[in-house]
Design a protein around this motif. Structure first.
Motif, mmCIF file in Angstrom:
data_model
loop_
_atom_site.group_PDB
_atom_site.id
_atom_site.type_symbol
_atom_site.label_atom_id
_atom_site.label_comp_id
_atom_site.label_asym_id
_atom_site.label_seq_id
_atom_site.Cartn_x
_atom_site.Cartn_y
_atom_site.Cartn_z
ATOM 1 N N MET A 39 0.849 -1.194 0.000
ATOM 2 C CA MET A 39 0.000 0.000 0.000
ATOM 3 C C MET A 39 0.887 1.248 0.000
ATOM 4 N N ASN A 40 1.052 1.840 -1.167
ATOM 5 C CA ASN A 40 2.033 2.912 -1.348
ATOM 6 C C ASN A 40 1.483 4.328 -1.233
ATOM 7 N N THR A 41 0.202 4.533 -1.485
ATOM 8 C CA THR A 41 -0.365 5.883 -1.433
ATOM 9 C C THR A 41 -1.650 5.879 -0.610
ATOM 10 N N GLY A 42 -1.906 7.016 0.055
ATOM 11 C CA GLY A 42 -3.126 7.124 0.843
ATOM 12 C C GLY A 42 -2.922 8.011 2.058
ATOM 13 N N THR A 43 -3.814 7.887 3.013
ATOM 14 C CA THR A 43 -3.745 8.688 4.237
ATOM 15 C C THR A 43 -3.774 7.765 5.450
ATOM 16 N N SER A 44 -3.156 8.221 6.530
ATOM 17 C CA SER A 44 -3.059 7.367 7.710
ATOM 18 C C SER A 44 -3.067 8.180 8.995
ATOM 19 N N THR A 45 -3.581 7.562 10.046
ATOM 20 C CA THR A 45 -3.526 8.132 11.389
ATOM 21 C C THR A 45 -3.041 7.066 12.352
ATOM 22 N N THR A 46 -2.007 7.393 13.100
ATOM 23 C CA THR A 46 -1.475 6.485 14.107
ATOM 24 C C THR A 46 -1.459 7.202 15.452
ATOM 25 N N GLU A 47 -1.946 6.528 16.478
ATOM 26 C CA GLU A 47 -1.984 7.134 17.809
ATOM 27 C C GLU A 47 -1.333 6.203 18.822
ATOM 28 N N VAL A 319 1.980 -0.204 34.005
ATOM 29 C CA VAL A 319 2.425 0.434 32.766
ATOM 30 C C VAL A 319 1.507 -0.047 31.650
ATOM 31 N N LYS A 320 1.058 0.874 30.823
ATOM 32 C CA LYS A 320 0.143 0.496 29.740
ATOM 33 C C LYS A 320 0.528 1.210 28.454
ATOM 34 N N VAL A 321 0.570 0.452 27.358
ATOM 35 C CA VAL A 321 0.854 1.010 26.043
ATOM 36 C C VAL A 321 -0.261 0.586 25.097
ATOM 37 N N ASN A 322 -0.774 1.555 24.360
ATOM 38 C CA ASN A 322 -1.815 1.261 23.372
ATOM 39 C C ASN A 322 -1.491 2.021 22.085
ATOM 40 N N ILE A 323 -1.442 1.282 20.981
ATOM 41 C CA ILE A 323 -1.173 1.895 19.677
ATOM 42 C C ILE A 323 -2.257 1.468 18.703
ATOM 43 N N THR A 324 -2.819 2.430 17.993
ATOM 44 C CA THR A 324 -3.788 2.130 16.942
ATOM 45 C C THR A 324 -3.361 2.837 15.665
ATOM 46 N N SER A 325 -3.550 2.173 14.544
ATOM 47 C CA SER A 325 -3.148 2.756 13.269
ATOM 48 C C SER A 325 -4.129 2.346 12.183
ATOM 49 N N GLU A 326 -4.465 3.291 11.327
ATOM 50 C CA GLU A 326 -5.349 2.998 10.191
ATOM 51 C C GLU A 326 -4.795 3.659 8.934
ATOM 52 N N PHE A 327 -4.640 2.881 7.890
ATOM 53 C CA PHE A 327 -4.139 3.374 6.606
ATOM 54 C C PHE A 327 -5.209 3.156 5.555
#
Length: 366
Positions: A39-47, A319-327
């Protein structure tokens, strides 16, 4: 219906089911990861959200309403092509709302960085430091953005800083990801699963021993081969005649650190890691799902560690880590993100490099 006809119909249904099943390869966590490289082009949000216990006086601006240290970082980026990328970084510190930190824009060989917004953020945390950076911006005549020509800087540094890649280099990059995914798929197969439409990778109290054994197998059987493949890939992408390419070639010759890892994990260390996972009540789950047709796919990835119990001299609590990402794959444009009033620092930096002498590639890596 005649019994013979019924039997024939059932046989046909079974054959069609088998044919359909054989035509669709079952996916997995790491196979879905490999799809992301396509997936080479598009928009993404990572938190990314990080919670730590703590009430240190110098970090009060990071405390949330529960008295924990809380930091959230969000990355919004647009990929028009491999050399046209815009990325905005925002952060939420403690009880504050999200605020923009800075923006990076790559437009061909030109890199733009928003130092103005970053300076304002620094002022809120440390006013004196913020004022110093603000004065520095005034001295170079910059209000917000500065820019650099990566091609010119690369020539001064005798290395390629641009992201321009021909078809052969792109295929090399894709193959590197596939090699990594295939290797991890094999070694960590017992940690993979499925939750609805999501493919999962889990490490918890129940499979702690399997997780450590899998890591041990990866170290002993595959880490050195995979390391060499990755190094060869970087040499091909960077160019064997560039300073960076030569540096990676030297890294391949020096195998001491990789040989040490390839010895695997001792039984004593295995037990300690398994005990740590169990004592910490670890329940880390990563999920991924790539859906839709090629050209308009949506990839969702996440990692949630849950509350990990920590009891050390410096840190006690959860300790807590949460990562979400959408492309979201598709056509995208960075046109509106490219600043028109940036101060170009290429000549200034190039002059400094020429005065100091070409920087060693090892310095760049460090």
């Amino acid at each position: 219906m005649n019994k013979k006809l019924l039997a024939l119909a059932m046989s046909l249904v079974m054959v069609m089911t088998l044919i359909t099943g054989c035509g669709k390869e079952k996916s997995s966590y790491f196979k879905e990861i490999a799809k992301l490289e396509e997936m080479n082009t598009g928009t993404s949000t990572t938190e990314l959200a990080l919670e730590l216990p703590g009430d240190k006086a110098d970090l009060k601006f990071l405390l949330d309403d529960k008295g924990n240290t809380s930091v959230k970082v969000k990355l919004d980026y647009t990929v028009e092509s491999e050399t046209k990328i815009a990325a905005k970084i925002s952060a939420k510190l403690g009880t504050n709302e999200y605020g923009e930190l800075t923006t990076f824009v790559l437009d061909g060989n030109k890199l733009y960085i928003d130092l103005g917004t970053l300076t304002e953020t620094i002022k809120k945390i440390d006013e004196e430091s913020g004022k110093e950076y603000q004065e520095l911006l005034k001295q170079i005549g910059a209000k917000k953005y500065v820019s650099f020509d990566l091609k010119q800087l690369g020539e001064a540094l005798k290395t390629d800083l641009t992201l321009n890649m021909d078809k052969d280099k792109k295929e090399t990059a894709v193959q590197m990801v596939k090699d990594i995914a295939t290797t991890l798929e094999k070694d960590f197969k017992d940690l993979q699963g499925q939750d609805g439409d999501d493919y999962t990778l889990t490490i918890n109290e129940k499979n702690a021993s399997k997780a450590v054994d899998a890591l041990d197998a990866f170290c002993k059987n595959d880490v050195k081969t995979l390391y060499n493949k990755i190094i060869d890939g970087y040499i091909k992408i960077l160019g064997s005649d560039t300073d960076m390419g030569k540096q990676f070639a030297e890294m391949k010759k020096d195998t001491k650190s990789v040989d040490e890892i390839a010895k695997g994990i001792s039984d004593k260390d295995k037990k300690e890691v398994v005990d740590t996972i169990k004592k910490g009540k670890v329940n880390a789950v990563s999920k991924i799902n790539v859906s839709g047709k090629e050209g308009s796919r949506v990839a969702k990835w996440s990692l949630d560690t849950g509350n990990i119990k920590v009891d050390t001299e410096d840190l006690k609590g959860n300790v807590k880590v949460n990562i979400t990402s959408e492309f979201k794959e598709g056509k995208a444009s960075i046109k509106d993100s490219v600043p028109s009033d940036a101060v170009d620092l290429t000549a200034f930096i190039t002059s400094m490099v020429n005065q100091i002498g070409s920087l060693d590639s090892e310095d760049l890596i460090q």
